[in-house]
Design a protein around this motif. Structure first.
Motif, PDB file in Angstrom:
ATOM      1  N   SER A 122     126.715 -18.473  24.089  1.00 51.67           N
ATOM      2  CA  SER A 122     125.788 -18.078  23.025  1.00 51.67           C
ATOM      3  C   SER A 122     124.864 -16.933  23.441  1.00 51.67           C
TER       4      SER A 122
ATOM      5  N   PRO B 129     126.443 -12.341  23.542  1.00 46.86           N
ATOM      6  CA  PRO B 129     126.321 -11.187  22.630  1.00 46.86           C
ATOM      7  C   PRO B 129     125.037 -10.389  22.822  1.00 46.86           C
TER       8      PRO B 129
ATOM      9  N   GLU C 261     125.034  -6.451  23.901  1.00 45.09           N
ATOM     10  CA  GLU C 261     124.361  -5.458  23.075  1.00 45.09           C
ATOM     11  C   GLU C 261     123.563  -4.469  23.933  1.00 45.09           C
TER      12      GLU C 261
ATOM     13  N   THR D  18     136.711 -17.524  16.879  1.00 45.28           N
ATOM     14  CA  THR D  18     136.136 -16.948  15.666  1.00 45.28           C
ATOM     15  C   THR D  18     134.600 -16.966  15.623  1.00 45.28           C
TER      16      THR D  18
ATOM     17  N   ASP E  57     132.484 -13.513  15.494  1.00 44.38           N
ATOM     18  CA  ASP E  57     131.585 -13.214  14.377  1.00 44.38           C
ATOM     19  C   ASP E  57     130.243 -12.684  14.878  1.00 44.38           C
ATOM     20  N   GLU E  58     129.751 -13.260  15.970  1.00 46.12           N
ATOM     21  CA  GLU E  58     128.492 -12.789  16.568  1.00 46.12           C
ATOM     22  C   GLU E  58     128.638 -11.357  17.089  1.00 46.12           C
TER      23      GLU E  58
ATOM     24  N   ASP F 275     130.765  -9.137  15.948  1.00 46.54           N
ATOM     25  CA  ASP F 275     130.879  -8.282  14.763  1.00 46.54           C
ATOM     26  C   ASP F 275     129.505  -7.966  14.176  1.00 46.54           C
ATOM     27  N   LYS F 276     128.629  -8.979  14.146  1.00 46.22           N
ATOM     28  CA  LYS F 276     127.274  -8.773  13.614  1.00 46.22           C
ATOM     29  C   LYS F 276     126.509  -7.722  14.413  1.00 46.22           C
ATOM     30  N   LYS F 277     126.782  -7.659  15.714  1.00 48.41           N
ATOM     31  CA  LYS F 277     126.081  -6.718  16.584  1.00 48.41           C
ATOM     32  C   LYS F 277     126.827  -5.387  16.705  1.00 48.41           C
ATOM     33  N   GLY F 278     127.967  -5.274  16.051  1.00 46.17           N
ATOM     34  CA  GLY F 278     128.724  -4.022  16.076  1.00 46.17           C
ATOM     35  C   GLY F 278     129.412  -3.749  17.399  1.00 46.17           C
TER      36      GLY F 278
END
Length: 143
Positions: free
Chosen positions: A16, A19, A23, A66, A70-71, A73-76
């Motif tokens: 967790s 990400p 970043e 998944t 998804d996490e 993807d949220k942060k690009g």
């Protein structure tokens, strides 16, 4: 910023916090290789008892990733998924050392050391310790 990052993924550890760390170390052209190794023993059990072969296992692992993806993807964060089969420590070290077909060199390896279970005996897990000790690339261990 690091361009090629290897993230050995273990479903028994908590990822967790990863990400947020990713970043901070990725740039626009960075790629994170999410790398999971299935042991030969797990493969044999899957084939013998569940009728699952390599392709089935790979699809299942990708599906289980998944929420983590998804996490990202949220942060690009750009990523690709790779699943291999073999002894965990040696397979990860080979991937770090030789990349894929000697084309890929990793600038950084990020590993999670936060186990879901609380009954841990050592500060570093066996795999994390061996990778950190023998990796030719820098290793960031995230708790």
């Amino acid at each position: 910023m690091f361009k090629n990052i290897l993230l050995p993924y273990d479903f028994e550890n908590d990822f967790s916090a990863i990400p947020g760390y990713l970043e901070k170390v990725v740039g626009e052209d960075s790629i994170v290789v999410i790398y999971h190794v299935v042991t030969e023993n797990d493969l044999a059990i899957s084939v013998k008892y569940y009728g699952k072969h390599k392709e089935d296992i790979i699809r299942e692992k990708e599906k289980n990733l998944t929420p983590f993806l998804d996490e990202l993807d949220k942060k690009g964060i750009q990523y690709k998924i790779k699943v291999d089969f073999g002894p965990i420590k040696n397979t990860i070290l080979e991937r770090i050392t030789f990349g894929s077909d000697n084309k890929e060199e990793f600038d950084l390896v990020i590993m999670s050391n936060h186990r879901v279970s609380l009954d841990i005996k050592h500060v570093l897990g066996d795999v994390t310790h061996k990778i950190a000790k023998r990796s030719p690339a820098p290793v960031l261990i995230v708790k």
